[in-house]
Design a protein around this motif. Structure first.
Motif, PDB file in Angstrom:
ATOM      1  N   ASP A  33      -1.341 -13.259  89.029  1.00  0.00           N
ATOM      2  CA  ASP A  33      -1.064 -13.837  87.751  1.00  0.00           C
ATOM      3  C   ASP A  33      -1.277 -15.432  87.656  1.00  0.00           C
ATOM      4  OD1 ASP A  33      -0.338 -11.235  86.763  1.00  0.00           O
ATOM      5  OD2 ASP A  33       1.810 -11.746  87.199  1.00  0.00           O
ATOM      6  N   VAL A  34      -2.200 -15.796  86.729  1.00  0.00           N
ATOM      7  CA  VAL A  34      -2.383 -17.068  86.632  1.00  0.00           C
ATOM      8  C   VAL A  34      -2.624 -17.415  85.151  1.00  0.00           C
ATOM      9  CG1 VAL A  34      -4.007 -17.283  88.682  1.00  0.00           C
ATOM     10  CG2 VAL A  34      -4.889 -16.816  86.322  1.00  0.00           C
ATOM     11  N   VAL A  35      -2.023 -19.064  84.864  1.00  0.00           N
ATOM     12  CA  VAL A  35      -1.880 -19.619  83.641  1.00  0.00           C
ATOM     13  C   VAL A  35      -3.206 -20.255  83.644  1.00  0.00           C
ATOM     14  CG1 VAL A  35      -0.922 -21.113  82.220  1.00  0.00           C
ATOM     15  CG2 VAL A  35       0.544 -19.787  83.641  1.00  0.00           C
ATOM     16  N   LEU A  36      -4.119 -20.056  82.559  1.00  0.00           N
ATOM     17  CA  LEU A  36      -5.477 -20.875  82.498  1.00  0.00           C
ATOM     18  C   LEU A  36      -5.181 -21.686  81.318  1.00  0.00           C
ATOM     19  CD1 LEU A  36      -8.402 -20.957  83.096  1.00  0.00           C
ATOM     20  CD2 LEU A  36      -8.694 -19.311  80.929  1.00  0.00           C
ATOM     21  N   VAL A  37      -5.654 -23.129  81.882  1.00  0.00           N
ATOM     22  CA  VAL A  37      -5.230 -24.299  80.973  1.00  0.00           C
ATOM     23  C   VAL A  37      -6.526 -24.951  80.710  1.00  0.00           C
ATOM     24  CG1 VAL A  37      -4.259 -26.659  80.906  1.00  0.00           C
ATOM     25  CG2 VAL A  37      -3.164 -24.592  82.060  1.00  0.00           C
ATOM     26  N   GLY A  38      -6.983 -25.331  79.516  1.00  0.00           N
ATOM     27  CA  GLY A  38      -8.163 -25.842  78.717  1.00  0.00           C
ATOM     28  C   GLY A  38      -7.808 -27.358  78.590  1.00  0.00           C
ATOM     29  N   TYR A  39      -8.748 -28.408  78.715  1.00  0.00           N
ATOM     30  CA  TYR A  39      -8.418 -29.563  78.113  1.00  0.00           C
ATOM     31  C   TYR A  39      -9.867 -29.896  77.594  1.00  0.00           C
ATOM     32  CZ  TYR A  39      -7.931 -34.664  77.814  1.00  0.00           C
ATOM     33  OH  TYR A  39      -8.077 -35.840  77.275  1.00  0.00           O
ATOM     34  N   PHE A  40     -10.011 -30.095  76.175  1.00  0.00           N
ATOM     35  CA  PHE A  40     -11.147 -30.428  75.495  1.00  0.00           C
ATOM     36  C   PHE A  40     -10.882 -31.325  74.447  1.00  0.00           C
ATOM     37  CE2 PHE A  40     -10.846 -25.928  76.680  1.00  0.00           C
ATOM     38  CZ  PHE A  40     -11.830 -25.352  77.155  1.00  0.00           C
ATOM     39  N   ALA A  59     -11.036 -12.938  86.069  1.00  0.00           N
ATOM     40  CA  ALA A  59     -10.730 -11.696  86.278  1.00  0.00           C
ATOM     41  C   ALA A  59     -11.729 -10.789  87.036  1.00  0.00           C
ATOM     42  CB  ALA A  59     -11.057 -10.901  84.858  1.00  0.00           C
ATOM     43  N   THR A  60     -12.868 -11.336  87.301  1.00  0.00           N
ATOM     44  CA  THR A  60     -13.712 -10.791  88.140  1.00  0.00           C
ATOM     45  C   THR A  60     -13.437 -10.942  89.685  1.00  0.00           C
ATOM     46  OG1 THR A  60     -15.464 -12.484  88.212  1.00  0.00           O
ATOM     47  CG2 THR A  60     -15.820 -10.627  86.749  1.00  0.00           C
ATOM     48  N   ARG A  61     -12.653 -11.884  89.918  1.00  0.00           N
ATOM     49  CA  ARG A  61     -12.159 -12.473  91.274  1.00  0.00           C
ATOM     50  C   ARG A  61     -10.778 -12.009  91.567  1.00  0.00           C
ATOM     51  NH1 ARG A  61     -15.936 -15.678  89.688  1.00  0.00           N
ATOM     52  NH2 ARG A  61     -17.337 -16.809  91.159  1.00  0.00           N
ATOM     53  N   GLY A  62     -10.195 -11.030  90.685  1.00  0.00           N
ATOM     54  CA  GLY A  62      -8.811 -10.355  90.790  1.00  0.00           C
ATOM     55  C   GLY A  62      -7.826 -11.158  90.347  1.00  0.00           C
ATOM     56  N   ALA A  63      -7.881 -12.145  89.345  1.00  0.00           N
ATOM     57  CA  ALA A  63      -7.092 -12.815  88.703  1.00  0.00           C
ATOM     58  C   ALA A  63      -6.542 -12.221  87.402  1.00  0.00           C
ATOM     59  CB  ALA A  63      -7.253 -14.100  88.504  1.00  0.00           C
ATOM     60  N   ARG A  64      -5.313 -12.160  86.993  1.00  0.00           N
ATOM     61  CA  ARG A  64      -5.060 -11.616  85.673  1.00  0.00           C
ATOM     62  C   ARG A  64      -4.572 -12.795  84.774  1.00  0.00           C
ATOM     63  NH1 ARG A  64      -1.818  -7.163  86.869  1.00  0.00           N
ATOM     64  NH2 ARG A  64      -0.149  -8.818  87.270  1.00  0.00           N
ATOM     65  N   VAL A  65      -5.049 -13.348  83.807  1.00  0.00           N
ATOM     66  CA  VAL A  65      -4.630 -14.358  82.958  1.00  0.00           C
ATOM     67  C   VAL A  65      -3.638 -13.975  82.102  1.00  0.00           C
ATOM     68  CG1 VAL A  65      -5.327 -16.240  81.245  1.00  0.00           C
ATOM     69  CG2 VAL A  65      -6.905 -15.320  83.136  1.00  0.00           C
ATOM     70  N   ASN A 109       6.121 -16.036  85.712  1.00  0.00           N
ATOM     71  CA  ASN A 109       6.176 -15.879  87.183  1.00  0.00           C
ATOM     72  C   ASN A 109       4.512 -16.082  87.815  1.00  0.00           C
ATOM     73  OD1 ASN A 109       7.438 -15.674  89.445  1.00  0.00           O
ATOM     74  ND2 ASN A 109       7.526 -13.546  89.548  1.00  0.00           N
ATOM     75  N   ALA A 110       3.831 -17.124  87.178  1.00  0.00           N
ATOM     76  CA  ALA A 110       2.522 -17.133  87.463  1.00  0.00           C
ATOM     77  C   ALA A 110       2.576 -17.697  89.095  1.00  0.00           C
ATOM     78  CB  ALA A 110       1.611 -18.223  86.564  1.00  0.00           C
ATOM     79  N   ASP A 111       1.281 -17.421  89.690  1.00  0.00           N
ATOM     80  CA  ASP A 111       0.957 -17.568  90.885  1.00  0.00           C
ATOM     81  C   ASP A 111       0.199 -18.813  91.236  1.00  0.00           C
ATOM     82  OD1 ASP A 111       1.989 -15.290  92.506  1.00  0.00           O
ATOM     83  OD2 ASP A 111       0.383 -14.179  91.458  1.00  0.00           O
ATOM     84  N   ALA A 112      -0.406 -19.284  89.900  1.00  0.00           N
ATOM     85  CA  ALA A 112      -1.020 -20.606  89.854  1.00  0.00           C
ATOM     86  C   ALA A 112      -1.361 -20.901  88.652  1.00  0.00           C
ATOM     87  CB  ALA A 112      -2.494 -20.482  90.619  1.00  0.00           C
ATOM     88  N   ALA A 113      -1.677 -22.167  88.432  1.00  0.00           N
ATOM     89  CA  ALA A 113      -2.142 -22.619  87.157  1.00  0.00           C
ATOM     90  C   ALA A 113      -3.764 -23.101  87.258  1.00  0.00           C
ATOM     91  CB  ALA A 113      -1.630 -23.843  86.470  1.00  0.00           C
ATOM     92  N   ILE A 114      -4.652 -22.528  86.565  1.00  0.00           N
ATOM     93  CA  ILE A 114      -5.829 -22.887  86.785  1.00  0.00           C
ATOM     94  C   ILE A 114      -6.400 -23.544  85.656  1.00  0.00           C
ATOM     95  CG2 ILE A 114      -8.449 -21.733  87.191  1.00  0.00           C
ATOM     96  CD1 ILE A 114      -6.222 -20.920  89.118  1.00  0.00           C
ATOM     97  N   PHE A 115      -6.990 -24.850  85.854  1.00  0.00           N
ATOM     98  CA  PHE A 115      -7.506 -25.687  84.919  1.00  0.00           C
ATOM     99  C   PHE A 115      -9.002 -25.501  84.858  1.00  0.00           C
ATOM    100  CE2 PHE A 115      -3.280 -27.296  85.780  1.00  0.00           C
ATOM    101  CZ  PHE A 115      -3.043 -27.697  84.560  1.00  0.00           C
ATOM    102  N   CYS A 133       4.057 -24.490  90.860  1.00  0.00           N
ATOM    103  CA  CYS A 133       2.848 -23.377  91.402  1.00  0.00           C
ATOM    104  C   CYS A 133       1.637 -24.157  91.581  1.00  0.00           C
ATOM    105  CB  CYS A 133       2.766 -22.451  90.588  1.00  0.00           C
ATOM    106  SG  CYS A 133       2.034 -22.865  88.909  1.00  0.00           S
ATOM    107  N   PRO A 134       0.823 -23.753  92.401  1.00  0.00           N
ATOM    108  CA  PRO A 134      -0.334 -24.517  92.591  1.00  0.00           C
ATOM    109  C   PRO A 134      -1.180 -24.655  91.329  1.00  0.00           C
ATOM    110  CG  PRO A 134      -0.246 -22.767  94.422  1.00  0.00           C
ATOM    111  CD  PRO A 134       0.732 -22.468  93.409  1.00  0.00           C
ATOM    112  N   ALA A 135      -1.695 -26.001  91.396  1.00  0.00           N
ATOM    113  CA  ALA A 135      -2.502 -26.540  90.122  1.00  0.00           C
ATOM    114  C   ALA A 135      -4.015 -26.402  90.830  1.00  0.00           C
ATOM    115  CB  ALA A 135      -2.092 -27.675  89.477  1.00  0.00           C
TER     116      ALA A 135
END
Length: 145
Positions: A33-40, A59-65, A109-115, A133-135
């Protein structure tokens, strides 16, 4: 005449520690489980497409956003002049948005935050401490594969 100089009793400064090798976060487990964060900036009109593309890549790498959060710069009157700059050199995002991401990571309960944006090592360390959690930047994950 000159007075004798008092001895400096402060502990000697140590040199900077050697930079550690940057560890790439790997999506090794399925259903992470990941949280996807965008800065634009406001000039980027296709930010929704970029977020959807990033979610598909994960999603193709096994993560669920589980949550997607977007910070846009330059939408308000005061931010137009500084559109290309980060809100904070320490965290990339504004302080309120970092709190929002931390709360989302905690609730999901995310495993990581992906930016979606790339992070410096300092930003990565600071955000990891603040979020609990890991950023990681998306480019680091794509490069690790």
């Amino acid at each position: 005449m000159h007075q004798p100089r008092k001895r400096d009793r402060r502990p000697a400064r140590r040199g900077r520690p050697e930079p550690t090798q940057r560890q790439a976060f790997r999506l090794t487990a399925v259903d992470v489980d990941v949280v996807l964060v965008g800065y634009f900036s406001a000039k980027q009109k296709d930010f929704e497409t970029l977020m959807a593309s990033a979610a598909t890549d994960l999603a193709t790498r096994g993560a669920r956003v589980v949550v997607q959060i977007v910070q846009r710069r330059g939408v308000s009157d005061g931010g137009v002049e500084k559109m290309g700059l980060a809100y904070s050199s320490r965290t990339l995002l504004s302080y309120g948005k970092v709190r929002e991401v931390a709360q989302a990571c905690d609730q999901a309960n995310a495993d990581a935050a992906i930016f979606v944006s790339s992070l410096t090592e300092r930003q990565q360390r600071t955000l990891t401490e603040m979020l609990g959690c890991p950023a990681v930047s998306l480019s680091d994950i794509l490069a690790a594969d």
